[in-house]
Design a protein around this motif. Structure first.
Motif, PDB file in Angstrom:
ATOM      1  N   GLY A 123      -8.811 -12.648  -3.265  1.00  0.00           N
ATOM      2  CA  GLY A 123      -8.951 -13.089  -4.368  1.00  0.00           C
ATOM      3  C   GLY A 123      -7.183 -13.857  -5.099  1.00  0.00           C
ATOM      4  O   GLY A 123      -6.576 -14.315  -5.952  1.00  0.00           O
ATOM      5  N   VAL A 124      -7.416 -12.071  -5.805  1.00  0.00           N
ATOM      6  CA  VAL A 124      -5.703 -12.107  -6.209  1.00  0.00           C
ATOM      7  C   VAL A 124      -4.334 -12.623  -5.591  1.00  0.00           C
ATOM      8  O   VAL A 124      -4.473 -13.025  -6.397  1.00  0.00           O
ATOM      9  CB  VAL A 124      -5.891 -10.423  -7.034  1.00  0.00           C
ATOM     10  CG1 VAL A 124      -4.675 -10.549  -7.752  1.00  0.00           C
ATOM     11  CG2 VAL A 124      -7.255  -9.984  -7.703  1.00  0.00           C
ATOM     12  N   VAL A 125      -4.264 -11.872  -4.685  1.00  0.00           N
ATOM     13  CA  VAL A 125      -3.313 -12.165  -3.531  1.00  0.00           C
ATOM     14  C   VAL A 125      -3.248 -13.935  -3.820  1.00  0.00           C
ATOM     15  O   VAL A 125      -2.777 -14.054  -3.868  1.00  0.00           O
ATOM     16  CB  VAL A 125      -3.548 -11.435  -2.591  1.00  0.00           C
ATOM     17  CG1 VAL A 125      -1.749 -11.813  -1.570  1.00  0.00           C
ATOM     18  CG2 VAL A 125      -3.658 -10.243  -2.569  1.00  0.00           C
ATOM     19  N   TYR A 126      -4.409 -14.666  -3.467  1.00  0.00           N
ATOM     20  CA  TYR A 126      -3.997 -16.500  -3.006  1.00  0.00           C
ATOM     21  C   TYR A 126      -4.231 -16.743  -5.054  1.00  0.00           C
ATOM     22  O   TYR A 126      -2.998 -17.710  -4.597  1.00  0.00           O
ATOM     23  CB  TYR A 126      -5.929 -16.085  -2.838  1.00  0.00           C
ATOM     24  CG  TYR A 126      -6.028 -16.635  -1.467  1.00  0.00           C
ATOM     25  CD1 TYR A 126      -4.815 -16.925  -0.306  1.00  0.00           C
ATOM     26  CD2 TYR A 126      -7.089 -15.937  -1.582  1.00  0.00           C
ATOM     27  CE1 TYR A 126      -5.342 -16.492   1.319  1.00  0.00           C
ATOM     28  CE2 TYR A 126      -7.320 -15.971   0.027  1.00  0.00           C
ATOM     29  CZ  TYR A 126      -6.744 -15.749   1.583  1.00  0.00           C
ATOM     30  OH  TYR A 126      -7.039 -15.758   2.516  1.00  0.00           O
ATOM     31  N   ALA A 127      -4.536 -16.275  -5.552  1.00  0.00           N
ATOM     32  CA  ALA A 127      -4.351 -16.276  -7.070  1.00  0.00           C
ATOM     33  C   ALA A 127      -3.080 -16.716  -7.552  1.00  0.00           C
ATOM     34  O   ALA A 127      -2.174 -17.633  -7.817  1.00  0.00           O
ATOM     35  CB  ALA A 127      -5.126 -15.728  -8.031  1.00  0.00           C
ATOM     36  N   SER A 128      -2.195 -15.585  -7.110  1.00  0.00           N
ATOM     37  CA  SER A 128      -0.809 -15.088  -7.641  1.00  0.00           C
ATOM     38  C   SER A 128       0.037 -16.034  -6.458  1.00  0.00           C
ATOM     39  O   SER A 128       0.810 -16.448  -6.753  1.00  0.00           O
ATOM     40  CB  SER A 128      -0.348 -13.754  -6.356  1.00  0.00           C
ATOM     41  OG  SER A 128      -0.106 -12.927  -5.401  1.00  0.00           O
ATOM     42  N   ARG A 129      -0.486 -16.458  -5.438  1.00  0.00           N
ATOM     43  CA  ARG A 129       0.537 -17.347  -4.417  1.00  0.00           C
ATOM     44  C   ARG A 129       0.802 -18.798  -4.902  1.00  0.00           C
ATOM     45  O   ARG A 129       1.268 -19.081  -4.959  1.00  0.00           O
ATOM     46  CB  ARG A 129      -0.214 -17.199  -3.281  1.00  0.00           C
ATOM     47  CG  ARG A 129      -0.045 -16.155  -2.178  1.00  0.00           C
ATOM     48  CD  ARG A 129      -0.375 -16.770  -1.183  1.00  0.00           C
ATOM     49  NE  ARG A 129       0.066 -15.420  -0.054  1.00  0.00           N
ATOM     50  CZ  ARG A 129      -1.034 -14.174   1.378  1.00  0.00           C
ATOM     51  NH1 ARG A 129      -2.287 -15.012   1.390  1.00  0.00           N
ATOM     52  NH2 ARG A 129      -0.594 -13.669   1.150  1.00  0.00           N
TER      53      ARG A 129
ATOM     54  N   LEU B  42       0.783  -1.130  -0.372  1.00  0.00           N
ATOM     55  CA  LEU B  42       0.248  -0.449  -0.535  1.00  0.00           C
ATOM     56  C   LEU B  42       0.828   1.034   0.018  1.00  0.00           C
ATOM     57  O   LEU B  42       0.815   2.262  -0.458  1.00  0.00           O
ATOM     58  CB  LEU B  42      -1.128   0.420   1.468  1.00  0.00           C
ATOM     59  CG  LEU B  42      -2.003   0.927   1.898  1.00  0.00           C
ATOM     60  CD1 LEU B  42      -3.118   1.134   0.025  1.00  0.00           C
ATOM     61  CD2 LEU B  42      -2.486   1.261   3.008  1.00  0.00           C
ATOM     62  N   HIS B  43       1.530   1.761   0.752  1.00  0.00           N
ATOM     63  CA  HIS B  43       2.496   2.719   1.072  1.00  0.00           C
ATOM     64  C   HIS B  43       3.354   2.670  -0.227  1.00  0.00           C
ATOM     65  O   HIS B  43       3.768   3.857  -0.448  1.00  0.00           O
ATOM     66  CB  HIS B  43       3.710   2.295   2.112  1.00  0.00           C
ATOM     67  CG  HIS B  43       2.459   2.610   3.359  1.00  0.00           C
ATOM     68  ND1 HIS B  43       1.914   4.327   3.852  1.00  0.00           N
ATOM     69  CD2 HIS B  43       1.654   2.126   4.312  1.00  0.00           C
ATOM     70  CE1 HIS B  43       1.246   3.648   5.233  1.00  0.00           C
ATOM     71  NE2 HIS B  43       1.033   2.251   5.025  1.00  0.00           N
ATOM     72  N   ARG B  44       3.776   2.148  -0.583  1.00  0.00           N
ATOM     73  CA  ARG B  44       4.630   2.086  -2.268  1.00  0.00           C
ATOM     74  C   ARG B  44       4.173   2.504  -2.625  1.00  0.00           C
ATOM     75  O   ARG B  44       4.574   3.122  -3.661  1.00  0.00           O
ATOM     76  CB  ARG B  44       5.563   0.382  -2.180  1.00  0.00           C
ATOM     77  CG  ARG B  44       7.009  -0.037  -1.401  1.00  0.00           C
ATOM     78  CD  ARG B  44       7.852   1.396  -1.641  1.00  0.00           C
ATOM     79  NE  ARG B  44       8.593   1.459  -2.732  1.00  0.00           N
ATOM     80  CZ  ARG B  44       9.488   1.107  -2.668  1.00  0.00           C
ATOM     81  NH1 ARG B  44      10.029  -0.210  -1.857  1.00  0.00           N
ATOM     82  NH2 ARG B  44       9.997   1.100  -4.462  1.00  0.00           N
TER      83      ARG B  44
ATOM     84  N   LEU C  95       1.942 -11.764  -4.579  1.00  0.00           N
ATOM     85  CA  LEU C  95       1.962 -10.391  -4.558  1.00  0.00           C
ATOM     86  C   LEU C  95       2.097 -10.198  -3.176  1.00  0.00           C
ATOM     87  O   LEU C  95       1.701 -10.899  -1.984  1.00  0.00           O
ATOM     88  CB  LEU C  95       1.073  -9.846  -5.370  1.00  0.00           C
ATOM     89  CG  LEU C  95       1.009  -9.846  -6.512  1.00  0.00           C
ATOM     90  CD1 LEU C  95      -1.274 -10.121  -7.086  1.00  0.00           C
ATOM     91  CD2 LEU C  95       1.500  -8.860  -7.052  1.00  0.00           C
ATOM     92  N   PRO C  96       2.701  -9.005  -2.610  1.00  0.00           N
ATOM     93  CA  PRO C  96       2.886  -8.680  -1.565  1.00  0.00           C
ATOM     94  C   PRO C  96       1.602  -8.070  -0.556  1.00  0.00           C
ATOM     95  O   PRO C  96       1.958  -8.130   0.467  1.00  0.00           O
ATOM     96  CB  PRO C  96       4.089  -6.745  -1.170  1.00  0.00           C
ATOM     97  CG  PRO C  96       3.817  -6.437  -3.100  1.00  0.00           C
ATOM     98  CD  PRO C  96       3.123  -8.095  -4.061  1.00  0.00           C
ATOM     99  N   GLY C  97       0.776  -8.241  -0.861  1.00  0.00           N
ATOM    100  CA  GLY C  97      -0.857  -8.478  -0.092  1.00  0.00           C
ATOM    101  C   GLY C  97      -1.721  -7.567  -1.213  1.00  0.00           C
ATOM    102  O   GLY C  97      -1.336  -7.064  -2.007  1.00  0.00           O
TER     103      GLY C  97
END
Ligand code: UDP
Length: 247
Positions: free
Chosen positions: A67-73, A15-17, A79-81
């Motif tokens: 869901g996007v983060v889970y798919a990337s895992r 988020l911060h980046r 993805l970082p989150g």
């Protein structure tokens, strides 16, 4: 760095980046578009290559969905989150308020953006709201000619998907304001729709909160587990995880 999640090139940012990068874009005054691509948007990209091209053509693509983060895992390229537009936009408005910057609010039913403007002025003293417009005007195409839009540093586009991403693609070259697609966030800013309590957000259950409040969303959400199955099938089919995306 970007990470490809089934063809959608997500920026691998916290988020911060993401806020720093967006602030840099705003400071350059050369426009740009930011897509907060949740699982529904990802799913639509899988069956609509034109829409996928619009998403991948944006200047920043953020993973606004667990869901996007889970798919990337599952794909082996995590993805970082989650980076929610609902978290990013207040950070940008706070920064803009400190710099006496201006924001234009576009979207929502008549009256929503105006009420959101009133509340945002109270929440972020110093923030200049250059103007508002509802998301149901017959054609939003002439919006970019208005002085209130041209003088803004940031343009919140809350037309829902896919309309907002296509609108941003079509008007990217005309504006020096940075645009961000915000879905129903103007309704939240207006006080019409509450955001999920923080405990739900931290548990990755904001989607469930929204589902409980608006059960009719089930028809939109029902196909989403299919995205994870497709990610699993792709991973099993490919064996080793693919490397990061375009950069
Ligand atoms: N909307 C709009 N114009 C349209 C269609 C939708 O301004 O032609 C607005 C709608 O009023 C709502 C938002 O877009 O404020 C869509 O909200 P939704 O909950 O579908 O988006 P999400 O937050 O799930 O991305």
């Amino acid at each position: 760095m970007t990470v490809s999640v089934m063809g959608v090139e997500y920026d691998a940012l916290t988020l911060h980046r993401a806020a720093e990068r967006a602030a840099g874009m705003i400071g350059r005054k050369r426009g740009g578009s930011i897509v907060t691509a949740n699982t529904e948007i990802l799913r639509r990209c899988l069956r609509d290559s034109g829409y996928a091209a619009a998403i991948n053509g944006a200047d920043m693509v953020l993973a606004d969905g667990v869901g996007v983060v889970y798919a990337s895992r599952i794909l082996g390229t995590p993805l970082p989150g989650r980076v929610a537009g609902a978290d990013l936009v207040p950070l940008l408005l706070e920064r803009l308020a400190g710099e006496k910057g201006g924001v234009f609010l576009y979207g929502g039913r008549p009256g929503v953006a105006g009420r959101a403007a009133q509340r945002l002025r109270q929440r972020f003293p110093g923030l200049r709201i250059t103007g508002t417009e509802n998301g149901y005007i017959p054609s939003g195409d002439d919006l970019c000619l208005r002085e209130a839009v041209r003088s803004a540093d940031l343009l919140l586009v809350g037309l829902g998907a896919p309309r907002q991403e296509l609108w941003m693609r079509d008007h990217r070259a005309e504006l020096t304001a940075v645009m961000i697609g915000v879905g129903g966030l103007l309704d939240v800013f207006a006080g019409d729709v509450p955001r999920a309590p923080e405990r739900w957000q931290h548990a990755g259950l904001e989607w469930l909160w929204r589902l409980c409040r608006e059960p009719r969303r089930i028809t939109r959400m029902a196909p989403l587990p299919g995205v994870l199955l497709r990610a699993a099938a792709e991973r099993i089919g490919n064996g080793a995880p693919k490397g990061p995306g375009r950069n």
